[in-house]
Design an enzyme around this catalytic site. Structure first.
Site, short mmCIF file in Angstrom:
data_model
loop_
_atom_site.label_atom_id
_atom_site.label_comp_id
_atom_site.label_asym_id
_atom_site.label_seq_id
_atom_site.Cartn_x
_atom_site.Cartn_y
_atom_site.Cartn_z
N LYS A 1 -12.52 -0.47 2.23
CA LYS A 1 -11.91 0.37 1.18
C LYS A 1 -12.88 0.43 -0.01
CE LYS A 1 -7.29 -0.95 2.83
NZ LYS A 1 -7.14 0.06 3.88
N HIS B 1 -6.17 -3.84 -0.95
CA HIS B 1 -6.10 -2.68 -1.86
C HIS B 1 -6.38 -3.06 -3.31
CE1 HIS B 1 -4.88 0.73 0.61
NE2 HIS B 1 -4.21 -0.13 1.36
N SER C 1 0.79 -1.23 0.00
CA SER C 1 0.00 0.00 0.00
C SER C 1 0.82 1.28 0.00
CB SER C 1 -0.95 0.00 1.19
OG SER C 1 -0.22 -0.02 2.39
C1 LIG Z 1 -2.99 -4.73 3.07
C2 LIG Z 1 -3.94 -4.36 4.18
N1 LIG Z 1 -4.40 -5.34 4.99
C3 LIG Z 1 -5.24 -5.07 5.99
C4 LIG Z 1 -5.66 -3.79 6.25
C5 LIG Z 1 -6.60 -3.54 7.40
O1 LIG Z 1 -7.90 -3.39 6.90
P1 LIG Z 1 -9.08 -2.95 7.88
O2 LIG Z 1 -9.14 -1.46 7.82
O3 LIG Z 1 -10.29 -3.62 7.35
O4 LIG Z 1 -8.70 -3.44 9.24
C6 LIG Z 1 -5.21 -2.75 5.46
C7 LIG Z 1 -5.65 -1.37 5.75
O5 LIG Z 1 -4.96 -0.40 5.64
C8 LIG Z 1 -4.33 -3.03 4.39
O6 LIG Z 1 -3.86 -2.07 3.61
#
Ligand SMILES: Cc1ncc(COP(=O)(O)O)c(C=O)c1O
Length: 394
Positions: free
Chosen positions: A241, A210, A182
């Site tokens: 997201k 993402h 990300s």
């Molecule tokens: C690759 C990845 N995994 C997990 C998450 C966590 O997601 P959540 O906001 O649903 O906890 C994110 C959030 O930034 C992310 O970018």
């Protein structure tokens, strides 16, 4: 004791402020969208994961309202006691169908999905391989698991193969990677990882937070983009997201694995059920995407448009086509100061520096949405050119 701990907290905060790394929490007085009002100023939103513009889409809002009316505000419980409604089962079935897998399990967040994944599946005799740049939730999940750990250097396939050879001594193996990293908008080498996992009898898991609703011709993510959807047996993902932008996460994969997670995954066993309004809105998001992938196409076209314009203007943009478009400026304080200057020019974009990204690679992370028009993106590029010149970046 309390006094000394509080004093230490204050000194840490002072330190963050002195080094220009204190994160500002800006306050919106509108729903999120292409434009928002933040701290009393209307600005172009270039820093949200609202990839498809579903966060405030009338159909999504309506679905949330209907679910609230039909199913109430919450269950006052965890799933296995008295917290599962037909709506949750419907959403799980929709997610499983979307990915072409047997079954899915919902969590309150993808953080919880990742944190609750490894410990129920792997023990001391097993091996867990994880990319060095994987998301923080994966790192924490790995810490909670007693399996032998192999933290492989970022996207180093030779390193992965060496670890897999060593891990042949373990009973079972699982390899987890982000589909999209990300901070970079960079796509993981899923085809090569699938080859290695098949060769070394290892379960491949991809966190596609993402990429779901973002990449691939129909929004099925990184593996669809790379043509290997059937070769990834397990995905984790977020509903926070592209798919509604509120909250919630899931693990999707083989029936027996999902069933065992329902029995043993601590982040679902001991944490409340996803609120019905959120589940209803996310269900609608999946249905909208299946009905018509046009917003994915618009998002992808916008990402290419913005990346091309920024490169032509002279900015340093890593190669790629993901709507996360990092603009590398080097120094952390410069990234944060440029973010503030862009805000003054009507563009809301976040700056990230060390230790979130490597020293000397601080950046402004732009995130493009399907709700941006070309004229929005032109306006953003123009503001970047002004600010970039002021800071000697272009
Ligand atoms: C690759 C990845 N995994 C997990 C998450 C966590 O997601 P959540 O906001 O649903 O906890 C994110 C959030 O930034 C992310 O970018």
């Amino acid at each position: 004791m309390t006094t000394s701990l509080t004093a230490w907290c204050q000194s840490e905060i002072d330190n963050l402020k002195a080094t220009g790394t204190f994160k500002l929490e800006r306050v919106l007085s509108t729903p999120t969208g292409a434009r928002v009002v933040v701290d009393g100023r209307e600005v172009l939103m270039l820093t949200s994961n609202n990839y498809l513009g579903f966060a405030n889409h009338p159909r999504i809002v309506e679905a949330a309202k209907k679910a609230l009316d039909r199913w109430g505000n919450g269950l006052g419980s965890v799933r296995f006691i008295c917290g599962t409604q037909e709506l949750h089962k419907e959403l799980e079935a929709e997610i499983a169908k979307f990915f072409g897998k047997d079954d899915a399990i919902l969590y309150m967040s993808c953080w919880n999905a990742n944190e609750g994944l490894f410990q129920p599946l792997l023990a001391e005799e097993d091996a867990l391989l994880t990319d060095g740049l994987n998301h923080a939730s994966i790192i924490d999940g790995v810490r909670l698991c007693k399996a032998k750990r192999y933290i492989t250097p970022h996207n180093d396939l030779a390193g992965v193969e060496k670890s897999l050879q060593e891990a042949q001594a373990q009973r079972r193996r699982l390899l987890i990677t982000d589909g999209v990293f990300s901070m970079e908008g960079e796509i993981g080498p899923l085809v090569e990882l699938a080859d290695l996992c098949e060769k070394y009898d290892t379960t491949l898991v991809v966190d596609d937070s993402h990429a779901t609703g973002v990449l691939g011709a129909t929004g099925r993510g990184t593996a669809e983009d790379l043509g290997c959807l059937e070769r990834v047996p397990v995905f984790t993902g977020t509903l926070g997201k592209a798919m509604g932008s509120a909250a919630g996460g899931f693990t999707v994969g083989p029936k027996a694995m999902v069933e065992l997670l329902r029995q043993r995954s601590r982040t679902t066993l001991f944490s409340n059920t996803l609120p019905p309004a959120v589940a209803g809105a996310s269900l609608e998001a999946f249905r909208m995407l299946v009905e018509d992938p046009a917003p994915v196409k618009k998002l992808q076209a916008n990402a290419v448009y913005f990346r091309t314009k920024m490169k032509t203007a002279g900015f340093t943009i890593p190669e790629g086509h993901h709507p996360i478009c990092p603009v590398i400026v080097g120094d952390t304080a410069k990234a944060l100061a440029m973010s503030a200057a862009l805000f003054q020019r009507g563009v809301y974009v976040s700056g990230f520096g060390f230790p979130v990204v490597p020293q000397g690679h601080a950046r402004l992370r732009c995130q493009i949405s399907a709700v941006h028009t070309e004229s929005d993106l032109d306006e953003a590029v123009a503001a970047f050119v002004h600010v970039g010149r002021d800071f000697g970046v272009v």
